[in-house]
Design an enzyme around this catalytic site. Structure first.
Site: not given
Ligand code: 8YV
Length: 315
Positions: A234, A263, A281
């Site tokens: 993150r 983001e 991302h």
């Molecule tokens: C997702 C991500 O696409 O799953 C996660 O925690 O960081 C991503 O790869 C995103 O969160 C979709 O809500």
């Protein structure tokens, strides 16, 4: 009895939407990020929400949630949902932890290779017509073989990243709260000690207040000047301003980032750093994985509808 209502806040891969249409639910599909006021209103109109990382469901929204009883998040990370507030309000929350493990680990390796071999920089130079031909000292990067990969966190994605990194001949060390089971992984009692020796430091901790700016100016100053920082976790885990300064000053060699503090905004200082590989991302962005994530979210919804135990309950 009227049908239970589900709001899907973003367009899902087609097989996921097809399966949704077969479920005993009245489903509303929304194409794009749902504005905050509409999300607040949705918590009063829908029994189930299928949100993503772009939907911030904080304590204020949850306090007004008159109808929603299940938040089936599409994604593993759930720091955009206030889990404590959901628990107190009697709203169950689930996530999709397994579906994206290997895909995100592959992206961590992609970033490592790109950053180590200066792949983005080389491609930018070529496309700009600035490639003057092969040269013995042109765009020299560094190899990964024999280098020490320092994992911060030892969850599913960290373990999958370690598995792939071994194939590149990397040695592996780790800083983690949870016990590390692998014999070939040296564990460090402090993040600073790991940062001081890692050739590649790869972040695999959840977002949220507990990990905010774990990588700050102080930690970056302790890293080797040849080190590479990788973040597929993150954006909030890294102080982006401090990282931009460290990259610009050459205090570390490079960074590979897939996630950002605000983001889709990216710190302007990072955008001008040739030694920053910046991806939008993409961690879980394959058709197979996004479909599997959707199916896992639907499995949670199906279990909830059946009154069964939720397979991936986080609150
Ligand atoms: C997702 C991500 O696409 O799953 C996660 O925690 O960081 C991503 O790869 C995103 O969160 C979709 O809500």
């Amino acid at each position: 009895m009227s049908a239970l209502r589900l709001l899907v806040t973003r367009t899902m891969p087609p097989p996921v939407e097809q399966r949704l249409r077969t479920m005993p639910l009245e489903v509303e599909f929304r194409p794009g990020p749902v504005p905050r006021e509409e999300l607040a209103e949705a918590l009063g109109r829908f029994d189930i929400l299928l949100p993503t990382i772009t939907d911030r469901i904080d304590s204020e929204l949850i306090a007004g949630a008159a109808r929603t009883r299940l938040i089936a998040n599409f994604g593993a990370g759930v720091e955009h949902v206030d889990l404590d507030a959901a628990r107190s309000a009697g709203i169950a929350v689930t996530n999709t932890p397994d579906a994206l493990t290997d895909t995100t680990a592959e992206l961590a390796i992609t970033l490592m290779l790109m950053a180590a071999r200066r792949a983005g920089e080389g491609e930018r130079r070529l496309r700009a017509g600035q490639w003057k031909g092969w040269g013995p000292t042109a765009i020299m990067g560094q190899g990964l073989s024999g280098k020490l990969l320092g994992l911060v966190g030892y969850g599913r994605i960290a373990r999958a990243t370690a598995r792939l990194a071994r194939a590149f001949g990397m040695r592996i060390a780790c800083f983690s709260r949870s016990p590390v089971s692998a014999d070939d992984i040296e564990t460090f009692a402090s993040l600073t000690e790991l940062a001081e020796v890692a050739d590649v430091l790869s972040l695999h901790v959840p977002g949220g207040t507990a990990t905010r700016h774990l990588v700050d100016a102080g930690l970056l100053a302790r890293m080797k000047p040849t080190a590479i920082l990788i973040n597929t976790a993150r954006g909030s885990v890294v102080d982006e301003g401090a990282l931009a300064d460290a990259l610009a000053a050459g205090r570390i060699a490079a960074a590979g980032l897939d996630v950002y503090e605000q983001e889709p905004k990216v710190h302007p200082g990072l955008l001008t750093c040739e030694n920053a590989v910046l991806l939008p991302h993409l961690g879980s962005a394959t058709l197979e994985t996004r479909t599997a994530m959707g199916m896992q979210a639907l499995d949670n919804i199906a279990a909830w509808l059946a009154g069964a135990e939720l397979p991936n309950r986080v609150a």
